[in-house]
Motif scaffolding. Sequence first.
Motif, PDB file in Angstrom:
ATOM      1  N   TYR A  56       0.762  -1.114   0.117  1.00 20.62           N
ATOM      2  CA  TYR A  56       0.096   0.136   0.015  1.00 20.62           C
ATOM      3  C   TYR A  56       0.964   1.244  -0.159  1.00 20.62           C
ATOM      4  O   TYR A  56       1.565   1.397   0.711  1.00 20.62           O
ATOM      5  N   MET A  57       1.041   1.874  -1.133  1.00 22.41           N
ATOM      6  CA  MET A  57       1.787   3.384  -1.223  1.00 22.41           C
ATOM      7  C   MET A  57       0.413   4.061  -1.487  1.00 22.41           C
ATOM      8  O   MET A  57      -0.372   3.973  -2.010  1.00 22.41           O
ATOM      9  N   PRO A  58       0.943   5.558  -1.300  1.00 24.97           N
ATOM     10  CA  PRO A  58       0.238   6.685  -1.583  1.00 24.97           C
ATOM     11  C   PRO A  58      -0.185   6.818  -3.178  1.00 24.97           C
ATOM     12  O   PRO A  58      -1.492   7.475  -3.179  1.00 24.97           O
ATOM     13  N   ASP A  59       0.550   6.522  -4.126  1.00 31.06           N
ATOM     14  CA  ASP A  59       0.344   6.475  -5.298  1.00 31.06           C
ATOM     15  C   ASP A  59       0.157   5.024  -6.284  1.00 31.06           C
ATOM     16  O   ASP A  59       0.389   5.066  -7.311  1.00 31.06           O
ATOM     17  N   GLY A  60      -0.071   4.066  -5.339  1.00 28.13           N
ATOM     18  CA  GLY A  60      -0.481   2.936  -6.089  1.00 28.13           C
ATOM     19  C   GLY A  60       0.019   1.653  -5.193  1.00 28.13           C
ATOM     20  O   GLY A  60       0.032   2.076  -3.995  1.00 28.13           O
ATOM     21  N   HIS A  61      -0.089   0.426  -5.633  1.00 28.61           N
ATOM     22  CA  HIS A  61       0.140  -0.624  -5.011  1.00 28.61           C
ATOM     23  C   HIS A  61       1.456  -1.313  -5.439  1.00 28.61           C
ATOM     24  O   HIS A  61       1.734  -1.488  -6.546  1.00 28.61           O
ATOM     25  N   GLY A  62       1.982  -1.980  -4.497  1.00 30.53           N
ATOM     26  CA  GLY A  62       3.122  -2.513  -4.713  1.00 30.53           C
ATOM     27  C   GLY A  62       3.078  -3.761  -5.622  1.00 30.53           C
ATOM     28  O   GLY A  62       4.127  -4.050  -6.466  1.00 30.53           O
ATOM     29  N   ILE A  63       2.049  -4.391  -5.601  1.00 31.08           N
ATOM     30  CA  ILE A  63       1.667  -5.614  -6.252  1.00 31.08           C
ATOM     31  C   ILE A  63       1.708  -5.291  -7.848  1.00 31.08           C
ATOM     32  O   ILE A  63       2.141  -6.081  -8.934  1.00 31.08           O
ATOM     33  N   ASP A  64       1.168  -3.918  -8.226  1.00 34.33           N
ATOM     34  CA  ASP A  64       1.195  -3.742  -9.455  1.00 34.33           C
ATOM     35  C   ASP A  64       2.440  -3.082  -9.967  1.00 34.33           C
ATOM     36  O   ASP A  64       2.597  -2.800 -11.127  1.00 34.33           O
ATOM     37  N   LEU A  65       3.392  -2.627  -9.043  1.00 28.81           N
ATOM     38  CA  LEU A  65       4.681  -2.151  -9.392  1.00 28.81           C
ATOM     39  C   LEU A  65       5.751  -3.246  -9.629  1.00 28.81           C
ATOM     40  O   LEU A  65       6.735  -2.855 -10.395  1.00 28.81           O
ATOM     41  N   ILE A  66       5.299  -4.366  -9.535  1.00 30.18           N
ATOM     42  CA  ILE A  66       6.172  -5.452  -9.719  1.00 30.18           C
ATOM     43  C   ILE A  66       6.578  -5.615 -11.177  1.00 30.18           C
ATOM     44  O   ILE A  66       7.915  -5.917 -11.466  1.00 30.18           O
ATOM     45  N   ASP A  67       5.873  -5.631 -12.047  1.00 24.41           N
ATOM     46  CA  ASP A  67       6.253  -5.808 -13.431  1.00 24.41           C
ATOM     47  C   ASP A  67       7.052  -4.715 -13.954  1.00 24.41           C
ATOM     48  O   ASP A  67       7.708  -4.846 -14.908  1.00 24.41           O
ATOM     49  N   ASP A  68       6.718  -3.408 -13.582  1.00 22.74           N
ATOM     50  CA  ASP A  68       7.440  -2.371 -13.843  1.00 22.74           C
ATOM     51  C   ASP A  68       8.993  -2.396 -13.443  1.00 22.74           C
ATOM     52  O   ASP A  68       9.901  -1.921 -14.169  1.00 22.74           O
ATOM     53  N   ILE A  69       9.186  -2.822 -12.356  1.00 24.42           N
ATOM     54  CA  ILE A  69      10.536  -2.972 -11.684  1.00 24.42           C
ATOM     55  C   ILE A  69      11.236  -4.130 -12.454  1.00 24.42           C
ATOM     56  O   ILE A  69      12.305  -3.715 -12.917  1.00 24.42           O
ATOM     57  N   TYR A  70      10.540  -5.239 -12.906  1.00 20.85           N
ATOM     58  CA  TYR A  70      11.139  -6.312 -13.604  1.00 20.85           C
ATOM     59  C   TYR A  70      11.588  -5.990 -15.139  1.00 20.85           C
ATOM     60  O   TYR A  70      12.697  -5.980 -15.556  1.00 20.85           O
ATOM     61  N   SER A  71      10.583  -5.090 -15.494  1.00 14.72           N
ATOM     62  CA  SER A  71      10.831  -4.386 -16.804  1.00 14.72           C
ATOM     63  C   SER A  71      12.055  -3.320 -16.628  1.00 14.72           C
ATOM     64  O   SER A  71      12.905  -3.323 -17.955  1.00 14.72           O
TER      65      SER A  71
END
Length: 224
Positions: A56-71
């Motif tokens: 839980y982040m102010p501007d989104g969810h960590g679970i949704d950030l995973i693909d962006d990090i790997y990319s």
Amino acid sequence: MIKVYIAEDDFRVANIHEQFLQKIPEVQLLGKAGNCKETLKAVKKHKIDLVILDNYMPDGHGIDLIDDIYSLSPQTDIILVSAENDKAYVETAIRKGVKGIIIKPATLERFVSTIIKYMENKKNLQHANQIDQDFLDDFFGVGRIQKPAVVAKGIDPLTLQKVRDVLMDHSSGITAEKMGEQMGASRTTARRYLEHLVAIDECFAELAYGIVGRPERHYYMKKD
């Protein structure tokens, strides 16, 4: 040295996780971010081995950030640390390839053991000359498979164990005749027990050719 980045919006929790990391040798904390945007900037800027990621982040969810990090950084790994314990969330995280999930509040023991296990797996994989099933079992935490105790009809378990013991003492191999002498039985009985061990893959036989006469089968215990 493992380079770690903390992505956590609660600065108090981030500081606790930083203190936990200080307990682990060979860990370098590169920094902390309080939202998704800052986290992605850090991934672009630094060569990060591991992101400790809140959900839980102010501007989104960590679970949704995973693909962006790997990319952005395919070599970067992720361990989720979140109060979220929904089944769908966990299943999604596993499918996305996270290296661990810790449910908040994280205890020191749980946090440290998870990071150390990750570090051990990473190090072992980097230094492995070859990959075999034992390596993969250790890597994925699977217990070694024990061979089932298969005893055929007419095979006495105590006598079978005696045959095993004799085989272990004869690393250069033994014939059925010599086995019979050792176990106090006929050559035919000894051969039956030896062939049973061959059938259940505990020993193997090879033909040995002498100067005269027919070749004899020599039996050898398999090494684990």
